[in-house]
Scaffold this active site. Structure first.
Site, mmCIF file in Angstrom:
data_model
loop_
_atom_site.group_PDB
_atom_site.id
_atom_site.type_symbol
_atom_site.label_atom_id
_atom_site.label_comp_id
_atom_site.label_asym_id
_atom_site.label_seq_id
_atom_site.Cartn_x
_atom_site.Cartn_y
_atom_site.Cartn_z
ATOM 1 N N SER A 1 0.840 -1.195 0.000
ATOM 2 C CA SER A 1 0.000 0.000 0.000
ATOM 3 C C SER A 1 0.868 1.234 0.000
ATOM 4 C CB SER A 1 -0.896 0.006 1.249
ATOM 5 O OG SER A 1 -1.569 1.238 1.397
ATOM 6 N N TYR B 1 -2.098 -0.570 10.951
ATOM 7 C CA TYR B 1 -2.170 -1.037 9.562
ATOM 8 C C TYR B 1 -0.904 -0.701 8.774
ATOM 9 C CZ TYR B 1 -3.891 -0.960 4.670
ATOM 10 O OH TYR B 1 -4.058 -1.144 3.324
ATOM 11 N N LYS C 1 1.868 -3.008 6.147
ATOM 12 C CA LYS C 1 2.103 -2.802 4.728
ATOM 13 C C LYS C 1 3.574 -2.528 4.446
ATOM 14 C CE LYS C 1 -1.991 -3.654 3.295
ATOM 15 N NZ LYS C 1 -2.234 -4.809 2.400
#
Length: 253
Positions: free
Chosen positions: A143, A156, A160
């Site tokens: 991401s 999160y 990534k």
């Protein structure tokens, strides 16, 4: 038909980016195995779309947070489709939450799905490719969040960044086996993962305004980059990353 004769495995493929990539790979000639966690109807619909294209497809249910899901998914795919040529690690979650009161379970579940799950899935796919003896391609759906922060994504964004780091390391570990490992960095893509966050019209307009190409991404925008990295056109590309964000990352103004 850049993937003619290849078998592609995609995790988290009942909706969103995973579904688009699975169908897109079939459009380029691949047979496809889909992993999904809960959405039986979505997975079956994706299989039906692939079979309409004249390709073989199967959906295998399993929670990627469980390491046994990885070995089961790869084993079933290899048994029913014959081999594993390409593995796309797409499954991921992002339950938006503030940092100071982040629940332990929210943090740990995000790590188990996004990073631990990827590790064991990639390991299982790589072992099958090594067994086959003729190389392969592994693609991680990282991401833009691997490169920038997010106030409500403190659990999160590290996963990534970890996915990208994993691809860099396994590119070295697996290069001698002819297995290429690369990352894609999607920007803001309109999927179920962010539909609640972007339900705020003002925030959506702001996000769209940050993108030089003038729009947020669609899941189908990831098909071309994935097919490229999966195909022989990228035969000398490994340990690399590619932003697919409409130019958002470079827009500093």
């Amino acid at each position: 038909m850049l993937l003619e004769g290849k078998t592609v495995l995609v995790t988290g493929a009942s909706a969103g980016i995973g579904r688009a990539v699975a169908i897109g790979c079939a459009q380029h000639g691949a047979d496809v195995a889909l992993n999904f966690a809960r959405d039986v109807d979505g997975a079956q619909a994706a299989v039906a779309e692939i079979e309409k294209l004249g390709r073989r497809a199967l959906a295998i249910q399993g929670d990627v947070a469980d390491p046994e899901t990885a070995t089961d998914f790869v084993a079933q795919a290899a048994d029913k489709l014959g081999r594993v040529d390409v593995f796309v690690n797409n499954a991921g979650i992002c339950p938006f939450h503030a940092f100071l009161d982040m629940p332990v379970e929210t943090f740990e579940r995000t790590m188990r799905v996004n990073l631990h799950g990827a590790y064991f899935m990639v390991q299982a796919a790589a072992n099958q490719m090594v067994k086959q003896g003729d190389g392969g391609a592994i693609i991680a759906m990282s991401s833009i969040s691997a490169l920038v922060g997010g106030e409500y994504q403190t659990h999160y964004t590290p996963t990534k960044a970890g996915l990208h780091s994993l691809m860099q390391s396994v590119a070295i570990a697996l290069g001698k086996h002819g297995i290429r490992c690369n990352s894609l960095f999607p920007g803001t893509i309109l999927t179920d993962i962010n539909k609640d966050d972007l339900a705020d019209a003002e925030k959506r307009r702001y996000m769209e305004g940050r993108v030089p190409l003038g729009r947020l991404g669609q899941p189908e925008d990831l098909v071309g980059p994935t097919v490229f990295l999966a195909s022989d056109l990228a035969r000398y590309v490994t340990g690399a990353s590619l932003l697919v964000d409409g130019g958002a990352y470079v827009n500093l103004q």
